[in-house]
Design a protein around this motif. Structure first.
Motif, PDB file in Angstrom:
ATOM      1  N   HIS A   1       6.883  -9.291 -19.625  1.00 42.05           N
ATOM      2  CA  HIS A   1       7.307  -8.291 -18.648  1.00 42.05           C
ATOM      3  C   HIS A   1       8.621  -7.654 -19.090  1.00 42.05           C
ATOM      4  N   ALA A   2       8.540  -6.801 -20.102  1.00 42.51           N
ATOM      5  CA  ALA A   2       9.757  -6.218 -20.677  1.00 42.51           C
ATOM      6  C   ALA A   2       9.648  -4.704 -20.786  1.00 42.51           C
ATOM      7  N   ILE A   3      10.792  -4.044 -20.580  1.00 36.55           N
ATOM      8  CA  ILE A   3      10.918  -2.605 -20.784  1.00 36.55           C
ATOM      9  C   ILE A   3      12.253  -2.353 -21.472  1.00 36.55           C
ATOM     10  N   TRP A   4      12.330  -1.193 -22.109  1.00 33.84           N
ATOM     11  CA  TRP A   4      13.626  -0.825 -22.658  1.00 33.84           C
ATOM     12  C   TRP A   4      13.926   0.620 -22.337  1.00 33.84           C
ATOM     13  N   ALA A   5      15.207   0.885 -22.205  1.00 31.09           N
ATOM     14  CA  ALA A   5      15.684   2.212 -21.846  1.00 31.09           C
ATOM     15  C   ALA A   5      16.508   2.775 -22.989  1.00 31.09           C
ATOM     16  N   ASP A   6      16.165   3.988 -23.361  1.00 34.69           N
ATOM     17  CA  ASP A   6      16.933   4.678 -24.390  1.00 34.69           C
ATOM     18  C   ASP A   6      18.204   5.211 -23.737  1.00 34.69           C
ATOM     19  N   THR A   7      19.315   5.145 -24.443  1.00 39.73           N
ATOM     20  CA  THR A   7      20.580   5.646 -23.896  1.00 39.73           C
ATOM     21  C   THR A   7      21.243   6.554 -24.924  1.00 39.73           C
ATOM     22  N   SER A   8      22.313   7.174 -24.502  1.00 45.01           N
ATOM     23  CA  SER A   8      23.119   7.972 -25.431  1.00 45.01           C
ATOM     24  C   SER A   8      24.393   7.216 -25.802  1.00 45.01           C
ATOM     25  N   VAL A   9      24.498   5.973 -25.364  1.00 48.89           N
ATOM     26  CA  VAL A   9      25.673   5.142 -25.612  1.00 48.89           C
ATOM     27  C   VAL A   9      25.674   4.706 -27.075  1.00 48.89           C
TER      28      VAL A   9
ATOM     29  N   LEU B   1      20.020  -2.708  -9.845  1.00 46.53           N
ATOM     30  CA  LEU B   1      18.622  -3.104  -9.715  1.00 46.53           C
ATOM     31  C   LEU B   1      18.466  -4.437  -8.998  1.00 46.53           C
ATOM     32  N   ALA B   2      19.587  -5.124  -8.729  1.00 45.17           N
ATOM     33  CA  ALA B   2      19.585  -6.439  -8.074  1.00 45.17           C
ATOM     34  C   ALA B   2      18.597  -7.378  -8.776  1.00 45.17           C
TER      35      ALA B   2
ATOM     36  N   PRO C   1      16.870 -10.483 -10.414  1.00 46.30           N
ATOM     37  CA  PRO C   1      16.906 -11.894 -10.014  1.00 46.30           C
ATOM     38  C   PRO C   1      17.224 -12.824 -11.175  1.00 46.30           C
ATOM     39  N   GLU C   2      17.483 -14.094 -10.833  1.00 51.99           N
ATOM     40  CA  GLU C   2      17.653 -15.139 -11.848  1.00 51.99           C
ATOM     41  C   GLU C   2      16.387 -15.160 -12.705  1.00 51.99           C
ATOM     42  N   GLY C   3      16.546 -15.424 -13.953  1.00 51.73           N
ATOM     43  CA  GLY C   3      15.401 -15.431 -14.859  1.00 51.73           C
ATOM     44  C   GLY C   3      15.259 -14.127 -15.625  1.00 51.73           C
ATOM     45  N   THR C   4      16.118 -13.162 -15.328  1.00 47.54           N
ATOM     46  CA  THR C   4      16.092 -11.872 -16.009  1.00 47.54           C
ATOM     47  C   THR C   4      16.947 -11.938 -17.271  1.00 47.54           C
TER      48      THR C   4
ATOM     49  N   GLU D   1       5.591  -8.927 -12.984  1.00 48.20           N
ATOM     50  CA  GLU D   1       5.110  -7.546 -13.121  1.00 48.20           C
ATOM     51  C   GLU D   1       5.653  -6.635 -12.012  1.00 48.20           C
ATOM     52  N   PRO D   2       5.650  -7.041 -10.738  1.00 47.30           N
ATOM     53  CA  PRO D   2       6.197  -6.161  -9.696  1.00 47.30           C
ATOM     54  C   PRO D   2       7.670  -5.809  -9.923  1.00 47.30           C
ATOM     55  N   LEU D   3       8.470  -6.790 -10.352  1.00 50.25           N
ATOM     56  CA  LEU D   3       9.880  -6.518 -10.646  1.00 50.25           C
ATOM     57  C   LEU D   3      10.015  -5.550 -11.808  1.00 50.25           C
ATOM     58  N   LEU D   4       9.154  -5.699 -12.786  1.00 45.21           N
ATOM     59  CA  LEU D   4       9.153  -4.801 -13.942  1.00 45.21           C
ATOM     60  C   LEU D   4       8.886  -3.369 -13.497  1.00 45.21           C
ATOM     61  N   ARG D   5       7.877  -3.170 -12.670  1.00 44.50           N
ATOM     62  CA  ARG D   5       7.521  -1.819 -12.194  1.00 44.50           C
ATOM     63  C   ARG D   5       8.659  -1.204 -11.384  1.00 44.50           C
ATOM     64  N   THR D   6       9.285  -2.001 -10.529  1.00 43.03           N
ATOM     65  CA  THR D   6      10.398  -1.498  -9.727  1.00 43.03           C
ATOM     66  C   THR D   6      11.547  -1.062 -10.623  1.00 43.03           C
ATOM     67  N   ALA D   7      11.898  -1.900 -11.597  1.00 43.06           N
ATOM     68  CA  ALA D   7      12.988  -1.554 -12.522  1.00 43.06           C
ATOM     69  C   ALA D   7      12.637  -0.294 -13.311  1.00 43.06           C
TER      70      ALA D   7
END
Length: 170
Positions: free
Chosen positions: A4-12, A29-30, A32-35, A58-64
């Motif tokens: 359950h992983a995603i990545w975000a591209d940044t300009s940093v 994103l609040a 939870p533990e385990g992230t 999976e639900p936490l992944l979709r929300t994020a």
């Protein structure tokens, strides 16, 4: 790591700024533990630091994913590489001050400590002074903290929070 992983591209382009951004996003994103929240160096014609989030469901992944996309980030599934530098991980908040290698391994998701220039792991009773900045890196599916010898037979994490720029006194 969980799938359950995603990545975000940044300009940093600086790790310190990426750490601050990752911590701010994790708080928003609040998470939870385990992230796990990691930084990843992206090379090429536009060098930058990407951020990845590995969540326990999976639900936490979709929300994020929805929240990051709404903020204008380009979000992709998975992680950009397998050697992310962990900023957010289970137990990270418990690694402040002076503790033993054994305590560090027990209190956190870090699986191993290596010491620059030495073979094997340091003894569990070896003292480690964290200065509140512990950034392990994924190696072979395990979080590994690189440490180095310091004053009085202690260890310190190899990466420091405020490094002195090269040639700062010139």
């Amino acid at each position: 790591m969980t799938p359950h992983a995603i990545w975000a591209d940044t300009s940093v382009s600086a790790l310190r700024a990426a750490d601050h951004l990752l911590l701010a996003l994790a708080a928003e994103l609040a998470l939870p533990e385990g992230t796990f929240g990691c930084t990843h160096l992206v090379r090429g014609e536009r060098p930058r630091v990407a951020l990845s989030f590995t969540l326990p469901s999976e639900p936490l992944l979709r929300t994020a994913e929805e929240r990051l996309t709404a903020q204008g980030y380009e979000v992709r599934p998975g992680v950009p590489d397998e050697v992310g530098r962990a900023v957010v991980y289970p137990g990270a908040d418990a690694l402040n001050g002076t503790l033993t290698v054994g305590e560090l391994l027990t209190r956190s998701a870090i699986g191993r400590v290596t010491v620059l220039g030495t073979p094997g792991q340091p003894p569990a009773g070896q003292t480690l002074v964290t200065h509140g900045h512990v950034r392990p890196q994924w190696q072979g599916g395990e979080l590994v903290l690189a440490a180095m010898p310091a004053v009085g037979g202690t260890l310190v994490p190899f990466e420091v929070a405020d490094p002195t720029p090269c040639c700062a006194d010139h």
